[in-house]
Design an enzyme around this catalytic site. Structure first.
Site, PDB file in Angstrom:
ATOM      1  N   HIS A   1       0.881  -1.239  -0.267  1.00 62.29           N
ATOM      2  CA  HIS A   1       0.659   0.167   0.140  1.00 62.29           C
ATOM      3  C   HIS A   1       1.020   1.272   0.389  1.00 62.29           C
ATOM      4  CE1 HIS A   1      -4.168  -1.469   1.296  1.00 62.29           C
ATOM      5  NE2 HIS A   1      -3.201  -2.520   0.742  1.00 62.29           N
TER       6      HIS A   1
ATOM      7  N   TYR B   1      -9.085   5.826   7.581  1.00 64.80           N
ATOM      8  CA  TYR B   1      -9.286   5.579   8.840  1.00 64.80           C
ATOM      9  C   TYR B   1     -10.777   7.023   8.949  1.00 64.80           C
ATOM     10  CZ  TYR B   1      -4.984   2.974  10.378  1.00 64.80           C
ATOM     11  OH  TYR B   1      -4.126   2.405  10.524  1.00 64.80           O
TER      12      TYR B   1
ATOM     13  N   PRO C   1      -3.730   0.385  19.001  1.00 66.54           N
ATOM     14  CA  PRO C   1      -3.289  -0.007  17.519  1.00 66.54           C
ATOM     15  C   PRO C   1      -3.970   0.774  16.394  1.00 66.54           C
ATOM     16  CG  PRO C   1      -5.830  -1.133  18.422  1.00 66.54           C
ATOM     17  CD  PRO C   1      -5.069  -0.793  19.595  1.00 66.54           C
TER      18      PRO C   1
ATOM     19  N   LYS D   1       0.931  -0.332  15.060  1.00 67.55           N
ATOM     20  CA  LYS D   1       3.006   0.115  15.463  1.00 67.55           C
ATOM     21  C   LYS D   1       2.751  -1.782  16.338  1.00 67.55           C
ATOM     22  CE  LYS D   1       3.864   2.774  13.933  1.00 67.55           C
ATOM     23  NZ  LYS D   1       4.099   2.337  12.452  1.00 67.55           N
TER      24      LYS D   1
ATOM     25  N   TYR E   1       4.006   6.526  10.746  1.00 70.10           N
ATOM     26  CA  TYR E   1       2.923   5.233  10.003  1.00 70.10           C
ATOM     27  C   TYR E   1       4.114   4.084   8.922  1.00 70.10           C
ATOM     28  CZ  TYR E   1      -1.262   3.346   8.437  1.00 70.10           C
ATOM     29  OH  TYR E   1      -1.849   1.974   8.153  1.00 70.10           O
TER      30      TYR E   1
HETATM   31  P1  RFL Z   1       1.344 -11.845  22.040  1.00 74.06           P
HETATM   32  O1  RFL Z   1       1.352 -11.875  20.187  1.00 74.06           O
HETATM   33  O2  RFL Z   1       0.424 -11.198  22.535  1.00 74.06           O
HETATM   34  O3  RFL Z   1       1.876 -13.647  22.248  1.00 74.06           O
HETATM   35  C1  RFL Z   1       2.820 -13.286  23.547  1.00 74.06           C
HETATM   36  C2  RFL Z   1       2.187 -15.088  23.011  1.00 74.06           C
HETATM   37  O4  RFL Z   1       2.901 -15.721  25.095  1.00 74.06           O
HETATM   38  C3  RFL Z   1       2.055 -16.431  25.104  1.00 74.06           C
HETATM   39  N1  RFL Z   1       1.686 -16.356  26.444  1.00 74.06           N
HETATM   40  C4  RFL Z   1       2.556 -17.424  27.268  1.00 74.06           C
HETATM   41  N2  RFL Z   1       3.162 -18.264  27.168  1.00 74.06           N
HETATM   42  C5  RFL Z   1       3.411 -19.020  27.932  1.00 74.06           C
HETATM   43  N3  RFL Z   1       3.372 -18.680  29.289  1.00 74.06           N
HETATM   44  C6  RFL Z   1       2.759 -18.004  29.589  1.00 74.06           C
HETATM   45  N4  RFL Z   1       2.425 -17.567  30.985  1.00 74.06           N
HETATM   46  C7  RFL Z   1       1.887 -16.834  29.056  1.00 74.06           C
HETATM   47  N5  RFL Z   1       1.157 -15.792  28.729  1.00 74.06           N
HETATM   48  C8  RFL Z   1       1.371 -15.622  27.584  1.00 74.06           C
HETATM   49  C9  RFL Z   1       0.528 -15.786  24.235  1.00 74.06           C
HETATM   50  O5  RFL Z   1      -0.782 -17.413  24.528  1.00 74.06           O
HETATM   51  C10 RFL Z   1       1.429 -15.635  23.313  1.00 74.06           C
HETATM   52  O6  RFL Z   1       0.733 -16.677  22.029  1.00 74.06           O
HETATM   53  O7  RFL Z   1       2.605 -10.913  21.662  1.00 74.06           O
HETATM   54  P2  RFL Z   1       3.868 -10.649  20.792  1.00 74.06           P
HETATM   55  O8  RFL Z   1       4.212 -11.864  20.620  1.00 74.06           O
HETATM   56  O9  RFL Z   1       4.856  -9.409  21.861  1.00 74.06           O
HETATM   57  O10 RFL Z   1       2.973  -9.817  19.764  1.00 74.06           O
HETATM   58  C11 RFL Z   1       2.933  -8.417  20.217  1.00 74.06           C
HETATM   59  C12 RFL Z   1       1.756  -8.054  18.756  1.00 74.06           C
HETATM   60  O11 RFL Z   1       0.556  -9.685  18.382  1.00 74.06           O
HETATM   61  C13 RFL Z   1       1.037  -6.989  18.830  1.00 74.06           C
HETATM   62  O12 RFL Z   1       1.389  -6.011  19.222  1.00 74.06           O
HETATM   63  C14 RFL Z   1      -0.256  -6.797  17.602  1.00 74.06           C
HETATM   64  O13 RFL Z   1      -1.178  -7.674  17.862  1.00 74.06           O
HETATM   65  C15 RFL Z   1      -0.689  -5.192  18.110  1.00 74.06           C
HETATM   66  N6  RFL Z   1      -1.250  -5.355  17.067  1.00 74.06           N
HETATM   67  C16 RFL Z   1      -0.905  -4.592  15.626  1.00 74.06           C
HETATM   68  N7  RFL Z   1      -0.174  -3.907  15.288  1.00 74.06           N
HETATM   69  C17 RFL Z   1       0.408  -3.610  14.075  1.00 74.06           C
HETATM   70  O14 RFL Z   1       1.885  -3.922  14.482  1.00 74.06           O
HETATM   71  N8  RFL Z   1      -0.139  -3.728  13.187  1.00 74.06           N
HETATM   72  C18 RFL Z   1      -1.444  -3.234  13.422  1.00 74.06           C
HETATM   73  O15 RFL Z   1      -1.587  -3.727  12.200  1.00 74.06           O
HETATM   74  C19 RFL Z   1      -2.453  -4.033  14.803  1.00 74.06           C
HETATM   75  N9  RFL Z   1      -3.750  -4.177  14.636  1.00 74.06           N
HETATM   76  C20 RFL Z   1      -3.301  -4.835  17.046  1.00 74.06           C
HETATM   77  C21 RFL Z   1      -3.761  -5.026  15.485  1.00 74.06           C
HETATM   78  C22 RFL Z   1      -3.352  -5.288  18.136  1.00 74.06           C
HETATM   79  C23 RFL Z   1      -4.862  -5.669  18.071  1.00 74.06           C
HETATM   80  N10 RFL Z   1      -5.219  -5.890  19.420  1.00 74.06           N
HETATM   81  C24 RFL Z   1      -6.659  -7.354  19.170  1.00 74.06           C
HETATM   82  C25 RFL Z   1      -5.299  -5.867  20.712  1.00 74.06           C
HETATM   83  C26 RFL Z   1      -4.782  -4.634  16.161  1.00 74.06           C
HETATM   84  C27 RFL Z   1      -6.069  -5.553  17.454  1.00 74.06           C
HETATM   85  C28 RFL Z   1      -7.496  -5.027  16.712  1.00 74.06           C
HETATM   86  C1  PHB Z   2      -5.954  -3.950  10.976  1.00 72.26           C
HETATM   87  O1  PHB Z   2      -6.232  -5.112   9.697  1.00 72.26           O
HETATM   88  O2  PHB Z   2      -6.702  -5.182  12.125  1.00 72.26           O
HETATM   89  C2  PHB Z   2      -5.527  -2.654  10.962  1.00 72.26           C
HETATM   90  C3  PHB Z   2      -4.676  -2.292  10.225  1.00 72.26           C
HETATM   91  C4  PHB Z   2      -4.559  -0.860  10.526  1.00 72.26           C
HETATM   92  C5  PHB Z   2      -4.393  -0.278  11.616  1.00 72.26           C
HETATM   93  C6  PHB Z   2      -5.229  -1.178  13.443  1.00 72.26           C
HETATM   94  C7  PHB Z   2      -5.387  -2.539  12.947  1.00 72.26           C
HETATM   95  O3  PHB Z   2      -4.238   0.773  12.641  1.00 72.26           O
END
Ligand code: RFL
Ligand code: PHB
Length: 395
Positions: A78, A206, A298, A302, A390
């Site tokens: 994109h 957005y 989110p 990041k 971004y």
């Molecule tokens: P995770 O993905 O939470 O993984 C952690 C893992 O550890 C396990 N765990 C354990 N394992 C052993 N012993 C324990 N006691 C444990 N406790 C937990 C868990 O089961 C899990 O498998 O952390 P990690 O790896 O640091 O990754 C971080 C990302 O997942 C997170 O920052 C992103 O998803 C945030 N996020 C976004 N980030 C982006 O860079 N771009 C995006 O577009 C974006 N969109 C989002 C998002 C997060 C969202 N939510 C649900 C908060 C959109 C949403 C809606």
């Molecule tokens: C997503 O596709 O889940 C998404 C994209 C951009 C954001 C957050 C989440 O800023």
């Protein structure tokens, strides 16, 4: 209870999210033995629908780990995003402004690719590990213990990487007196829906609207991801598909509302919005990485990208330690990560403040918010600032 299965490795990684799995791959490629210990099953890890946007630096890190083949084929590049407010849409052209882009490729797919590469490499992964606990990370020989299928196991290691997310055991194992925590909890969350419908537009929209923020994102040309801002007290069960589509449509500009193709949701969940940083990110031989150390709302896309940059710094520090006995990368890990983390925290907080409807904001605050949006889309300098944050600041 005494451990009845004892092994040893160089790095014990707690958590098999993107941070843990990417670190494991980077270490494996560098010839450093490691184990990943995850509380959940692989199916559970893959069922979580989260991030969608990868910075160039994250794509580079995945390439270094040897897991970029499918991403290059299927990821959507994109060149910009659109902002929708006051009934009109405004495009921010990253490519024209700073010559860089982002890639749309779901976190689920990143995780799937990392899992496949790990399985092919033969490095051990323990799923469904219960009662994971960390020991002696302030001494020479740390250990991680867990229960699996009724038996206790212990892994002795040189270092522990705490990649277990916000609710994990790693940060919780550090005495509170050794950390300083910075936090802001927002009074709303994002209700997200995944659907097998074509995205409403070619790029992400957005939208800032008096009814609340909305985001139109995607996973592919046939799968869409949409979000609407809801109060923190909402439950997903209160939102039928029809109610969700109706609310989303009301927050979009007329052409987008008209173009929106709706369909049954295949996932629906609410994510709370939070800014959080734990300092420092290193405690003796324990290193925190990703959501275990910091959370961003989110809005700036990041979280996953920060997790990737943390583990690149950590993998480089560990490689220099094992290869040359050079401690500098590890010694500077926390400081190096935090400098980048705080810039992403600032940007994510700013994007959130710019685009959401804050329940306690007064009329003055609303006018300032409108003026900021108006200024942003009218100023190339302001658009460039958004663009460079971004797509990801340089490492
Ligand atoms: P995770 O993905 O939470 O993984 C952690 C893992 O550890 C396990 N765990 C354990 N394992 C052993 N012993 C324990 N006691 C444990 N406790 C937990 C868990 O089961 C899990 O498998 O952390 P990690 O790896 O640091 O990754 C971080 C990302 O997942 C997170 O920052 C992103 O998803 C945030 N996020 C976004 N980030 C982006 O860079 N771009 C995006 O577009 C974006 N969109 C989002 C998002 C997060 C969202 N939510 C649900 C908060 C959109 C949403 C809606
Ligand atoms: C997503 O596709 O889940 C998404 C994209 C951009 C954001 C957050 C989440 O800023």
């Amino acid at each position: 209870m005494a451990a009845n299965g004892s092994t040893s490795t160089r790095v014990a990684i707690v958590g098999a999210g993107p941070a843990g799995l990417l670190l494991g791959q980077l270490l494996t490629v560098a010839g450093i033995d490691n184990i990943v210990i995850e509380r959940r099953s692989p199916e559970h890890v893959l069922a979580r629908i989260r991030a969608g946007i990868l910075e160039c630096g994250t794509v580079d890190a995945l390439a270094r780990a040897g897991v970029d083949a499918r991403l290059r084929r299927e990821g959507l590049v994109h060149h910009g995003i659109e902002l929708s407010f006051g009934g009109a849409r405004h495009r921010i052209d990253f490519h024209a402004l700073i010559g860089r882009d982002v890639t749309v490729y779901g976190q689920t797919e990143v995780t799937r690719d990392l899992m496949a590469a790990r399985q092919a490499s033969g490095m051990p992964t323990v799923y469904d590990a219960e009662e994971v606990s960390l020991h002696d990370f302030d001494a020479q020989r740390p250990r991680v213990r867990y229960r699996k299928a009724g038996a206790m196991h212990e892994v002795a290691c040189d270092f522990i990487a705490g990649c277990d997310g916000f609710h994990g055991v790693s940060r919780a194992s550090v005495p509170a007196t050794a950390t300083q925590v910075f936090e802001r909890v927002y009074p709303f969350g994002w209700l997200g829906v995944l659907s097998d419908t074509p995205p409403v537009a070619d790029e992400l929209i957005y939208a800032s609207h008096p009814r609340g923020f909305a985001l139109c994102s995607m996973r592919s040309k046939t799968r869409s991801r949409y979000y609407v801002q809801v109060p923190s007290t909402e439950q997903p069960e209160a939102w039928s598909d029809a109610r969700f589509w109706d609310e989303l449509r009301r927050r979009l500009d007329a052409p987008a509302a008209e173009a929106l193709v709706t369909g049954p949701s295949i996932e629906k969940s609410i994510a709370p919005l939070r800014s959080f940083v734990c300092e420092p990110m290193r405690f003796g031989r324990l290193f925190l990485a990703g959501d275990a150390a910091h959370i961003v709302p989110p809005t700036g896309a990041k979280g996953l990208n920060l997790a990737a940059s943390d583990v690149v710094y950590l993998a480089d520090g560990l490689a220099a330690h094992y290869r040359d006995g050079d401690p500098r990368g590890l010694d500077q890990y926390s400081e190096t990560c935090l400098r980048r983390v705080w810039k992403a925290e600032r940007f994510s907080w700013w994007m959130t403040s710019l685009l959401h409807w804050f329940p306690d904001a007064d009329a003055f605050a609303h006018r300032i918010q409108q003026a900021e949006l108006d200024y942003l889309v009218g100023s190339e300098a302001a658009c460039r600032s958004l663009a460079e944050n971004y797509v990801g600041l340089p490492r």
